[in-house]
Design an enzyme around this catalytic site. Structure first.
Site, PDB file in Angstrom:
ATOM      1  N   HIS A  88      39.020   6.062   8.000  1.00 24.61           N
ATOM      2  CA  HIS A  88      40.033   6.653   8.892  1.00 24.61           C
ATOM      3  C   HIS A  88      40.197   5.832  10.172  1.00 24.61           C
ATOM      4  CE1 HIS A  88      41.406  10.394   7.111  1.00 24.61           C
ATOM      5  NE2 HIS A  88      40.171  10.849   6.915  1.00 24.61           N
TER       6      HIS A  88
ATOM      7  N   GLN B 292      42.072  11.874  13.386  1.00 23.82           N
ATOM      8  CA  GLN B 292      42.442  13.166  12.796  1.00 23.82           C
ATOM      9  C   GLN B 292      42.632  14.253  13.844  1.00 23.82           C
ATOM     10  OE1 GLN B 292      39.079  12.962   9.736  1.00 23.82           O
ATOM     11  NE2 GLN B 292      40.694  13.996   8.598  1.00 23.82           N
TER      12      GLN B 292
ATOM     13  N   GLY C 253      33.029  16.011   7.668  1.00 18.28           N
ATOM     14  CA  GLY C 253      33.240  14.866   8.546  1.00 18.28           C
ATOM     15  C   GLY C 253      34.625  14.916   9.158  1.00 18.28           C
TER      16      GLY C 253
ATOM     17  N   HIS D  91      34.347   7.424   3.808  1.00 24.25           N
ATOM     18  CA  HIS D  91      35.631   8.119   3.982  1.00 24.25           C
ATOM     19  C   HIS D  91      36.025   8.179   5.471  1.00 24.25           C
ATOM     20  CE1 HIS D  91      38.412  11.658   2.897  1.00 24.25           C
ATOM     21  NE2 HIS D  91      38.414  11.651   4.226  1.00 24.25           N
ATOM     22  N   GLU D  92      35.051   8.558   6.325  1.00 20.12           N
ATOM     23  CA  GLU D  92      35.374   8.722   7.753  1.00 20.12           C
ATOM     24  C   GLU D  92      35.596   7.379   8.444  1.00 20.12           C
ATOM     25  OE1 GLU D  92      36.242  11.541   8.591  1.00 20.12           O
ATOM     26  OE2 GLU D  92      35.326  12.630   6.937  1.00 20.12           O
TER      27      GLU D  92
ATOM     28  N   CYS E  18      40.153  15.992   2.151  1.00 20.84           N
ATOM     29  CA  CYS E  18      40.304  15.469   3.520  1.00 20.84           C
ATOM     30  C   CYS E  18      40.983  16.547   4.351  1.00 20.84           C
ATOM     31  CB  CYS E  18      41.162  14.211   3.489  1.00 20.84           C
ATOM     32  SG  CYS E  18      41.461  13.488   5.119  1.00 20.84           S
ATOM     33  N   LEU E  19      40.466  16.793   5.550  1.00 23.50           N
ATOM     34  CA  LEU E  19      41.057  17.842   6.394  1.00 23.50           C
ATOM     35  C   LEU E  19      42.502  17.506   6.759  1.00 23.50           C
ATOM     36  CD1 LEU E  19      38.061  18.806   8.713  1.00 23.50           C
ATOM     37  CD2 LEU E  19      38.802  19.859   6.571  1.00 23.50           C
TER      38      LEU E  19
END
Ligand code: ZN
Length: 180
Positions: free
Chosen positions: A142, A52, A47, A138-139, A95-96
């Site tokens: 953000h 991000q 995701g 999670h996304e 997480c990226l």
């Protein structure tokens, strides 16, 4: 710019910022979704949220099937969690934007999310006890300036930040996972 260099890595104020709802689903939004999918696949993520890649709007891309079943991308515009319940579960999350670390996050196990797709249709996603349930939460976090570290206790956060600092010093890049 390469896909991995496109991803915003913490610390960065854009990861702590409330994102604006999308007013018009136009070509610009579609292009951004394509760019985010490219970056997500390049980093082997499941995701990615618009902040991000530095865009402070309510856009998320998710693909929890990529590794096992081939590409099955979801594009979520202005997503809302309308139900979050069920027993809380703790799982290791990465997480990226925090390359090189995995942290223990507790979240409700069942969610229902509503979002528009690129055609403007209102879609509903329901997930329980799986990667999609975690990834949706999670996304969407953000988009509201919340990262996985915000779910940790103070002590866990200190440990995670120390691990993260070490990972960065070791040259971790988006998509790198924790080493034992
Ligand atoms: Zn993330």
């Amino acid at each position: 710019m390469s896909a991995l260099d496109d991803i915003v890595v913490a610390p960065d104020e854009r990861l702590k910022t409330e994102c604006e709802p999308i007013q018009e689903i136009d070509g610009k939004v579609a292009r951004l979704a394509r760019r985010m999918l490219r970056d997500m696949y390049a980093a082997d993520g499941c995701g990615l949220a618009a902040p991000q890649v530095g865009e402070l709007i309510q856009l998320v891309v998710i693909d929890v099937d990529y590794t096992s079943k081939g590409k099955n991308p979801y594009v979520l515009i202005n997503p809302r969690v309308i139900v979050a319940d069920g027993e809380e579960r703790e799982g290791g999350e990465g997480c990226l934007s925090f390359p090189g670390i995995t942290v223990p996050v507790r979240r409700p196990s069942h969610v229902v999310v509503q979002a528009r797709n690129l055609d403007g249709d209102l879609m509903q996603y329901e997930a329980a006890d799986n990667l999609l349930a975690v990834c949706l939460q999670h996304e969407i976090d953000h988009l509201h300036g919340i990262t996985m570290l915000d779910h940790l206790s103070a002590g866990q956060r200190v440990a995670a930040m120390r691990d993260y600092q070490e990972a960065l010093e070791a040259g971790a890049k988006p998509g790198d996972v924790a080493e034992d």
